[in-house]
Write an enzyme that holds these catalytic residues in place. Structure first.
Site, PDB file in Angstrom:
ATOM      1  N   CYS A  37       0.826  -1.207   0.000  1.00 55.57           N
ATOM      2  CA  CYS A  37       0.000   0.000   0.000  1.00 55.57           C
ATOM      3  C   CYS A  37       0.860   1.257   0.000  1.00 55.57           C
ATOM      4  O   CYS A  37       2.048   1.234   0.348  1.00 55.57           O
ATOM      5  CB  CYS A  37      -0.873   0.065   1.263  1.00 55.57           C
ATOM      6  SG  CYS A  37      -1.934  -1.336   1.565  1.00 55.57           S
ATOM      7  N   CYS A  71      -6.013   1.903  -2.031  1.00 58.48           N
ATOM      8  CA  CYS A  71      -5.173   3.080  -2.302  1.00 58.48           C
ATOM      9  C   CYS A  71      -4.522   3.028  -3.682  1.00 58.48           C
ATOM     10  O   CYS A  71      -3.906   3.995  -4.119  1.00 58.48           O
ATOM     11  CB  CYS A  71      -4.098   3.241  -1.237  1.00 58.48           C
ATOM     12  SG  CYS A  71      -2.871   1.905  -1.179  1.00 58.48           S
TER      13      CYS A  71
END
Length: 361
Positions: A37, A71
């Site tokens: 991420c 994300c």
């Protein structure tokens, strides 16, 4: 190696706080889920012992981690926001429309949410971006020889005074001050990260800045005052070359810039700027690195001032200078833009490396 990563504890604190100083500079790999991420990911935070940190997307993938679906670390951050995606598409469909807050509200969007999203990703509101887009239409009309009145109408401003005021606020001079036969001419260059203004003579590029840089009006006023006959409007060959090279750059096809540049500064500043040009695309350096490279290791603050005084963005790549701890630090074009420029150059570097590997020995 782009830079030495800060300690894992510092990066974990940044992950918990969703601190954007390292966004795009480091990624977290979560061993319990097999996912990597951005440090600004809104997902629930993993335990410290389940996290390792890597500098690039490629390293995360090579280690066997999958990209997070919240994300989207493989995309530019702004592209993940459906509000931004929708409004940017509408702006391209209707560039001459005078967008207002009631227009945004009628689309069902919360005004404060839209304002925060655009300020976070672009350093300006959607309405400011829309006005800038309309000013580009007026500028291009003037560049083609149109009258100020025609430019005002093409830019969809309600009155000549409103057009003159907006033009002068952005560019530091009235539209009538830019002549078609100047020895130095201003050109508007659209890019995927925002429009830029280029000033060139027949032989060299003298200025290249994003139009939303706060210091641009003052820079243009100074150049106007020191140019015999004042600045003109239109394209000389160096600006044409710059526009073509910027197209290749933003498409991640090439990181080479060969446009002839005119550097206006002290000998020390020029030494710093020449050092910046030696940083390969896809890599970064600290201010201390540059100071040592030019043989003045204690001149870190002076190097920072020279970096901030650069008037030829991208081609003199001041965006490749970061903090000693790997944080993005200041950038006159906005930290969001600095991050995206580094991401573009990483993509370019990875593409070039893959092409080299595919060539038979």
């Amino acid at each position: 190696m782009l830079f030495d990563l800060p300690s894992p504890d510092i990066l974990y604190d940044a992950l918990v706080a969703r601190d954007d100083r390292y966004d795009g500079q480091a990624f977290v790999c979560v061993h319990s889920t097999g996912i990597f991420c951005r440090l600004t990911c809104p997902a629930r935070k993993p335990l410290r012992e389940n996290c390792t940190f890597r500098a690039t997307v490629g390293e995360c993938i090579e280690a066997g981690f999958r990209a997070c679906k919240r994300c989207h670390p493989l995309q530019a951050a702004a592209q993940n926001d459906p509000v931004i995606t929708d409004l940017l598409a509408r702006l391209e469909d209707r560039p001459d429309h005078r967008w207002s807050e009631p227009d945004i509200a009628r689309l069902g969007y919360d005004l404060s949410t839209v304002r925060r999203a655009f300020k976070r990703h672009f350093g300006m509101t959607f309405l400011e971006m829309a006005r800038q887009r309309r000013l580009r239409e007026g500028f291009e009309t003037l560049a083609l020889g149109g009258s100020v009145m025609t430019a005002q109408l093409d830019a969809s401003f309600e009155s000549p005074s409103a057009f003159r005021t907006a033009f002068a606020k952005l560019l530091g001079c009235a539209p009538s001050d830019l002549k078609s036969d100047g020895a130095m001419r201003a050109t508007w260059i659209p890019t995927t990260l925002g429009d830029m203004i280029a000033i060139s003579s027949s032989s060299h590029l003298h200025l290249l800045e994003f139009v939303d840089r706060k210091g641009l009006p003052a820079e243009l006023q100074k150049m106007q005052a020191h140019t015999p006959g004042g600045l003109g409007i239109g394209r000389f060959a160096p600006a044409e070359q710059a526009a073509s090279e910027l197209d290749d750059y933003f498409a991640a096809r090439s990181g080479r810039f060969e446009t002839p540049l005119a550097m206006h500064g002290t000998d020390f500043y020029k030494r710093v700027w020449h050092a910046l040009q030696t940083i390969p695309a896809g890599e970064t350096r600290s201010y201390g690195d540059i100071a040592r490279q030019i043989g003045q290791p204690t001149a870190v603050r002076a190097v920072a001032r020279a970096n901030g005084s650069n008037q030829i963005a991208l081609m003199i790549p001041c965006h490749r200078v970061i903090g000693a701890d790997g944080s993005l630090t200041g950038y006159a074009g906005g930290l969001w833009r600095k991050q995206r420029l580094i991401e573009i150059e990483r993509d370019l570097k990875a593409t070039q490396a893959a092409e080299r590997r595919s060539i038979p020995a």
